[in-house]
Design an enzyme around this catalytic site. Structure first.
Site, PDB file in Angstrom:
ATOM      1  N   ASN A 166     -14.216 -26.095  43.717  1.00 54.84           N
ATOM      2  CA  ASN A 166     -12.892 -26.351  44.321  1.00 54.84           C
ATOM      3  C   ASN A 166     -12.889 -27.471  45.342  1.00 54.84           C
ATOM      4  O   ASN A 166     -11.850 -28.065  45.602  1.00 54.84           O
ATOM      5  CB  ASN A 166     -12.312 -25.063  44.900  1.00 54.84           C
ATOM      6  CG  ASN A 166     -13.207 -24.470  45.969  1.00 54.84           C
ATOM      7  OD1 ASN A 166     -14.374 -24.803  46.077  1.00 54.84           O
ATOM      8  ND2 ASN A 166     -12.630 -23.593  46.786  1.00 54.84           N
ATOM      9  N   GLY A 243     -19.511 -20.088  47.490  1.00 54.83           N
ATOM     10  CA  GLY A 243     -18.931 -19.551  46.271  1.00 54.83           C
ATOM     11  C   GLY A 243     -18.512 -18.118  46.470  1.00 54.83           C
ATOM     12  O   GLY A 243     -18.260 -17.684  47.602  1.00 54.83           O
ATOM     13  N   GLU A 265     -21.546 -19.122  52.342  1.00 55.61           N
ATOM     14  CA  GLU A 265     -20.109 -19.279  52.590  1.00 55.61           C
ATOM     15  C   GLU A 265     -19.407 -18.649  51.400  1.00 55.61           C
ATOM     16  O   GLU A 265     -19.385 -19.235  50.317  1.00 55.61           O
ATOM     17  CB  GLU A 265     -19.753 -20.759  52.704  1.00 55.61           C
ATOM     18  CG  GLU A 265     -20.276 -21.430  53.949  1.00 55.61           C
ATOM     19  CD  GLU A 265     -19.594 -20.905  55.213  1.00 55.61           C
ATOM     20  OE1 GLU A 265     -20.062 -21.203  56.302  1.00 55.61           O
ATOM     21  OE2 GLU A 265     -18.586 -20.183  55.088  1.00 55.61           O
ATOM     22  N   GLU A 396      -8.938 -11.531  46.003  1.00 53.04           N
ATOM     23  CA  GLU A 396      -8.554 -12.925  46.218  1.00 53.04           C
ATOM     24  C   GLU A 396      -7.907 -13.478  44.950  1.00 53.04           C
ATOM     25  O   GLU A 396      -8.497 -13.422  43.876  1.00 53.04           O
ATOM     26  CB  GLU A 396      -9.837 -13.693  46.529  1.00 53.04           C
ATOM     27  CG  GLU A 396      -9.682 -15.031  47.113  1.00 53.04           C
ATOM     28  CD  GLU A 396     -11.038 -15.607  47.452  1.00 53.04           C
ATOM     29  OE1 GLU A 396     -12.022 -15.296  46.773  1.00 53.04           O
ATOM     30  OE2 GLU A 396     -11.109 -16.359  48.416  1.00 53.04           O
TER      31      GLU A 396
HETATM   32  N1  LIG Z   1     -16.528 -19.429  51.814  1.00 52.17           N
HETATM   33  C1  LIG Z   1     -16.341 -20.621  51.285  1.00 52.17           C
HETATM   34  O1  LIG Z   1     -16.453 -21.654  51.967  1.00 52.17           O
HETATM   35  C2  LIG Z   1     -15.966 -20.722  49.829  1.00 52.17           C
HETATM   36  C3  LIG Z   1     -15.894 -19.619  49.005  1.00 52.17           C
HETATM   37  N2  LIG Z   1     -15.525 -19.759  47.677  1.00 52.17           N
HETATM   38  C4  LIG Z   1     -15.371 -18.564  46.830  1.00 52.17           C
HETATM   39  O2  LIG Z   1     -15.901 -18.815  45.475  1.00 52.17           O
HETATM   40  C5  LIG Z   1     -15.003 -18.284  44.506  1.00 52.17           C
HETATM   41  C6  LIG Z   1     -14.430 -19.372  43.652  1.00 52.17           C
HETATM   42  O3  LIG Z   1     -15.391 -20.342  43.368  1.00 52.17           O
HETATM   43  P1  LIG Z   1     -16.309 -20.202  42.073  1.00 52.17           P
HETATM   44  O4  LIG Z   1     -16.947 -21.522  41.839  1.00 52.17           O
HETATM   45  O5  LIG Z   1     -15.592 -19.568  40.937  1.00 52.17           O
HETATM   46  O6  LIG Z   1     -17.406 -19.186  42.558  1.00 52.17           O
HETATM   47  P2  LIG Z   1     -18.724 -18.732  41.813  1.00 52.17           P
HETATM   48  O7  LIG Z   1     -19.397 -17.928  42.828  1.00 52.17           O
HETATM   49  O8  LIG Z   1     -18.511 -18.187  40.452  1.00 52.17           O
HETATM   50  O9  LIG Z   1     -19.593 -20.103  41.555  1.00 52.17           O
HETATM   51  C7  LIG Z   1     -20.032 -20.833  42.649  1.00 52.17           C
HETATM   52  C8  LIG Z   1     -21.260 -21.616  42.200  1.00 52.17           C
HETATM   53  O10 LIG Z   1     -22.317 -20.710  41.906  1.00 52.17           O
HETATM   54  C9  LIG Z   1     -22.834 -20.959  40.592  1.00 52.17           C
HETATM   55  N3  LIG Z   1     -23.315 -19.699  40.042  1.00 52.17           N
HETATM   56  C10 LIG Z   1     -22.626 -18.756  39.380  1.00 52.17           C
HETATM   57  N4  LIG Z   1     -23.438 -17.717  39.061  1.00 52.17           N
HETATM   58  C11 LIG Z   1     -24.684 -18.035  39.544  1.00 52.17           C
HETATM   59  C12 LIG Z   1     -25.968 -17.384  39.537  1.00 52.17           C
HETATM   60  N5  LIG Z   1     -26.136 -16.185  38.975  1.00 52.17           N
HETATM   61  N6  LIG Z   1     -27.018 -17.999  40.147  1.00 52.17           N
HETATM   62  C13 LIG Z   1     -26.868 -19.212  40.717  1.00 52.17           C
HETATM   63  N7  LIG Z   1     -25.676 -19.883  40.756  1.00 52.17           N
HETATM   64  C14 LIG Z   1     -24.607 -19.289  40.169  1.00 52.17           C
HETATM   65  C15 LIG Z   1     -21.667 -21.547  39.844  1.00 52.17           C
HETATM   66  O11 LIG Z   1     -22.170 -22.230  38.729  1.00 52.17           O
HETATM   67  P3  LIG Z   1     -21.172 -22.641  37.506  1.00 52.17           P
HETATM   68  O12 LIG Z   1     -20.659 -23.959  37.884  1.00 52.17           O
HETATM   69  O13 LIG Z   1     -22.010 -22.659  36.281  1.00 52.17           O
HETATM   70  O14 LIG Z   1     -20.090 -21.615  37.460  1.00 52.17           O
HETATM   71  C16 LIG Z   1     -21.051 -22.438  40.920  1.00 52.17           C
HETATM   72  O15 LIG Z   1     -21.760 -23.634  41.013  1.00 52.17           O
HETATM   73  C17 LIG Z   1     -13.942 -17.580  45.258  1.00 52.17           C
HETATM   74  O16 LIG Z   1     -14.320 -16.244  45.485  1.00 52.17           O
HETATM   75  C18 LIG Z   1     -13.898 -18.298  46.605  1.00 52.17           C
HETATM   76  O17 LIG Z   1     -13.391 -17.520  47.639  1.00 52.17           O
HETATM   77  C19 LIG Z   1     -15.256 -20.957  47.100  1.00 52.17           C
HETATM   78  C20 LIG Z   1     -15.333 -22.095  47.899  1.00 52.17           C
HETATM   79  C21 LIG Z   1     -15.681 -22.051  49.282  1.00 52.17           C
HETATM   80  O1  LIG Z   2     -13.464 -26.354  54.305  1.00 51.30           O
HETATM   81  C1  LIG Z   2     -12.564 -25.670  53.794  1.00 51.30           C
HETATM   82  O2  LIG Z   2     -11.368 -25.795  53.968  1.00 51.30           O
HETATM   83  C2  LIG Z   2     -13.019 -24.639  52.873  1.00 51.30           C
HETATM   84  O3  LIG Z   2     -14.432 -24.597  52.907  1.00 51.30           O
HETATM   85  C3  LIG Z   2     -12.578 -24.924  51.502  1.00 51.30           C
HETATM   86  S1  LIG Z   2     -13.368 -23.854  50.462  1.00 51.30           S
HETATM   87  O4  LIG Z   2     -14.266 -23.089  51.330  1.00 51.30           O
HETATM   88  O5  LIG Z   2     -12.441 -23.010  49.787  1.00 51.30           O
HETATM   89  O6  LIG Z   2     -14.181 -24.706  49.576  1.00 51.30           O
END
Ligand SMILES: NC(=O)C1=CN([C@@H]2O[C@H](COP(=O)(O)OP(=O)(O)OC[C@H]3O[C@@H](n4cnc5c(N)ncnc54)[C@H](OP(=O)(O)O)[C@@H]3O)[C@@H](O)[C@H]2O)C=CC1
Ligand SMILES: O=C(O)[C@H](O)CS(=O)(=O)O
Length: 492
Positions: A166, A243, A265, A396
């Site tokens: 994202n 993630g 995070e 979420e």
């Molecule tokens: N706290 C924060 O700053 C943030 C939190 N998020 C959270 O993440 C979610 C959305 O993002 P999303 O990308 O779908 O999240 P995911 O947790 O599905 O994926 C995040 C990353 O982890 C990788 N991944 C997935 N499974 C594994 C595994 N078993 N081992 C190692 N790596 C893995 C993914 O690879 P692949 O690309 O292959 O899917 C991707 O690169 C939401 O819950 C959101 O709230 C998102 C952004 C920021």
């Molecule tokens: O920096 C932010 O605004 C957030 O990290 C965006 S995310 O965590 O959803 O990627």
């Protein structure tokens, strides 16, 4: 406007920023087995290009190269490292337009928002270029007459990084910048949906003088394999992940085997509270930013909007008027506010939350269905009559759905807002200073926006409590996650 993003390079001032190789140990390479995977444009579904599908062996080589390269890099002064990071910042900003177009093409967010993310990511590189010079230790009065005590800070070692789709630029920048500033080596594995932004960052890092091998970008669809390599390879001393909480748990379990330091995070479920003494126009503007930034696809987006009974109808009406002025479309087109969602799965999750709420008595005030543009475009949606029994109150959404809950008292809404396993971001609008003081202290979150819907900045510590994560990113605190403290006791 492109007839197809397959000729994205024709839009770029510097087409060499669009890479189809991975950056491993200072070399631009393919996968050992020659396999690749497509990077698609979510607005159109067409393939931009193919990138290498790396496996554990290639990532292991990147880790080994980072371990070697960091010996010389860590021996440089903080000021010397700062000079390279500053040059990288300058190059990112000089190429902001191209980096923005690449980001929009692979992730879908509108170009203005994508260029904003590039500046946001670059701000972390600028910030930690400055922090590189300020890794201070301390001296402590000895506990015995012949003892002299000092504490120094040293780079933790090679860092493994896994980031989401994202914010494909800023989430890497927020990690690699403090790591390099501290003197660490860094191996990035970007999300498979959005690897191109990370590869473009590597092109500019190389031009800025980041030594070959110190920083690698390993593109792969084999997420689990790469995660295991990071967790099992003893040359990796730190894992940093952004993630979902569910994937964070998997990685923490794997990293526990070698008691690896982890920064997490993770997911959020942000409450956005509007009290009856709020400036309603300001609250609507804040809700538009907090709810609909990146089409609702951020972990700090308002996920639950609580409005006090006395202003509920007025707020709902004003919010609907604001949403009605927005435009949904291809992010590469001018004047678009909302692009497509990242995937069909993302659309289905929004539909599930809407259907569940309707079944339990909620009402759609506007939107509520897929956009006429088709694909993964979705109408920005407002629902009223939302209650805690609905799935949306504890899961979420990660999409353009604004659920309005009605509440009566301050005590009631604090209890509702805190009733979640998450604790990342929270927001509220009020003007009474007593209420502001009580509420900001009562909310169980790592971050609180008071009369603002946008809190993300490089100068402040970003992170969550409860199951939203471990550690902080950004601010002067952001360096700590990449340093180890050493206590030295000298007997004289
Ligand atoms: N706290 C924060 O700053 C943030 C939190 N998020 C959270 O993440 C979610 C959305 O993002 P999303 O990308 O779908 O999240 P995911 O947790 O599905 O994926 C995040 C990353 O982890 C990788 N991944 C997935 N499974 C594994 C595994 N078993 N081992 C190692 N790596 C893995 C993914 O690879 P692949 O690309 O292959 O899917 C991707 O690169 C939401 O819950 C959101 O709230 C998102 C952004 C920021
Ligand atoms: O920096 C932010 O605004 C957030 O990290 C965006 S995310 O965590 O959803 O990627």
């Amino acid at each position: 406007m492109l007839d197809s993003v397959t000729n994205l390079s024709s839009l770029l001032k510097d087409p060499s920023l669009l890479c189809t190789k991975a950056y491993v140990a200072g070399q631009w390479v393919g996968a050992d087995d020659g396999t690749t995977f497509p990077v698609t444009n979510p607005a159109r579904g067409d393939v931009i290009c193919e990138v290498p599908n790396l496996g554990r062996a290639e990532v292991a080589r990147a880790i080994a190269a980072a371990e070697v390269a960091m010996k010389e890099w860590a021996a440089r002064t903080g000021k010397e490292r700062a000079g390279v990071l500053r040059k990288w910042f300058d190059l990112m900003m000089a190429n902001q337009d191209d980096l923005g177009k690449i980001l929009t093409a692979e992730m879908g967010k509108p170009l203005a928002e994508a260029k904003g993310e590039v500046a946001y990511g670059a701000s972390y590189v600028e910030w930690f270029a400055e922090e590189a010079k300020r890794v201070y230790g301390e001296t402590i009065p000895g506990h015995q007459r012949d003892k002299r005590i000092t504490v120094i800070k040293q780079p933790i070692g090679v860092v493994g990084s896994i980031t989401p789709w994202n914010f494909p630029n800023a989430m890497i920048a927020r990690k690699v910048a403090p790591a390099l500033a501290a003197g660490c080596g860094f191996v990035a594995r970007p999300a498979s949906e959005t690897p191109l932004s990370a590869l473009a960052m590597a092109v500019l890092a190389e031009r800025a003088g980041v030594p070959g091998g110190l920083f690698s970008v390993c593109t792969s669809k084999r997420a689990s394999d790469i995660g295991k390599e990071f967790c099992e390879n003893h040359a990796v001393k730190k894992l940093t992940f952004t993630g979902s909480t569910e994937v964070g748990r998997i990685l923490l379990r794997q990293a526990a085997e070698q008691v690896m330091k982890c920064s997490m995070e993770l997911g959020g479920n942000a409450p956005f509270i509007v009290f009856d003494d709020a400036d309603l126009d300001a609250a609507v503007a804040g809700a538009m930013v907090s709810k609909f930034r990146n089409n609702g696809q951020t972990c700090v987006c308002a996920n639950r909007i609580y409005v006090q009974a006395g202003v509920y109808d007025a707020f709902s009406k004003k919010l609907a008027e604001a949403v009605a002025k927005t435009t949904v479309g291809d992010g590469l087109s001018e004047e678009v506010n909302f692009g497509p969602l990242i995937s069909e799965d993302a659309v289905e999750k929004v539909e599930e939350h809407i259907a569940d709420a309707l079944k339990k008595g909620a009402k759609i005030e506007m939107g509520g269905k897929r956009h006429a543009l088709g694909g993964t475009f979705f109408e920005p949606t407002i629902m009223t009559g939302i209650t805690p029994e609905m799935v949306i109150s504890h899961e979420e959404t990660f999409g353009p759905l604004a659920p309005l809950f009605k509440f009566e008292t301050e005590e009631e809404v604090i209890a509702l807002a805190n009733n979640t396993i998450f604790g990342l971001a929270s927001y509220f609008y009020a003007r009474d200073i007593g209420r502001i003081t009580r509420v900001q202290e009562a909310l169980e979150y790592g971050m609180v926006g008071v009369n603002t819907g946008l809190i993300s900045t490089e100068v402040a510590p970003f992170g969550g409590v409860k199951q939203s994560g471990l550690g902080r990113e950004g601010s002067r605190h952001g360096m700590e996650d990449y340093l180890e403290m050493k206590y030295i006791c000298l007997s004289v």
